[in-house]
Scaffold this motif. Structure first.
Motif, mmCIF file in Angstrom:
data_model
loop_
_atom_site.group_PDB
_atom_site.id
_atom_site.type_symbol
_atom_site.label_atom_id
_atom_site.label_comp_id
_atom_site.label_asym_id
_atom_site.label_seq_id
_atom_site.Cartn_x
_atom_site.Cartn_y
_atom_site.Cartn_z
ATOM 1 N N ALA A 74 -12.228 6.376 34.635
ATOM 2 C CA ALA A 74 -11.830 5.431 33.598
ATOM 3 C C ALA A 74 -11.862 6.073 32.209
ATOM 4 O O ALA A 74 -11.691 5.382 31.207
ATOM 5 N N ARG A 77 -8.810 5.394 30.274
ATOM 6 C CA ARG A 77 -8.484 3.974 30.090
ATOM 7 C C ARG A 77 -9.484 3.240 29.209
ATOM 8 O O ARG A 77 -9.202 2.164 28.711
ATOM 9 N N THR A 78 -10.677 3.789 29.031
ATOM 10 C CA THR A 78 -11.701 3.147 28.212
ATOM 11 C C THR A 78 -11.312 3.247 26.745
ATOM 12 O O THR A 78 -10.868 4.285 26.276
#
Length: 123
Positions: A74, A77-78
């Motif tokens: 992630a 995407r974070t």
């Protein structure tokens, strides 16, 4: 009618090569002693060690960012305040660390050279 002058064009290196070997930059009587040679080898080893440490630290820093992206799926995407964490790390956090590393490397290299000058008594 005026005859044009003939000009011979010669490359400067050709002229230098035909002159023969140059005299040494340091006369034989001013050449370093065996102790100076030992100090010089020590300086070269110290500078090489410093260079290897800087390369290793840079590889760990940039490789760590790559490993972080591979281990933490992630990572891209974070977001923090709408900005991806990956961009914050790559665009904001890495550069000050690289600049600090470069500054430390230059400071240590100059310190090594100052130590060499003080040992050999040179200015």
């Amino acid at each position: 009618m005026i005859e044009p002058r003939r000009v011979r064009v010669v490359h400067p290196r050709t002229d230098a090569a035909s002159r023969g070997p140059l005299p040494p930059a340091v006369p034989a009587e001013d050449a370093g002693t065996e102790v100076d040679e030992i100090y010089l080898r020590s300086l070269i080893r110290g500078q090489a060690r410093l260079a290897l440490l800087v390369v290793a630290a840079t590889a760990v820093l940039l490789g760590g960012v790559a490993v972080l992206g591979a281990v933490w799926p992630a990572f891209d995407r974070t977001r923090i305040a709408g900005v991806p964490v990956a961009w914050l790390i790559l665009g904001v956090a890495v550069y000050p660390l690289l600049i600090s590393l470069a500054w430390l490397a230059v400071r240590e290299a100059e310190r090594n050279e100052d130590d060499f000058r003080s040992l050999t008594g040179r200015r």
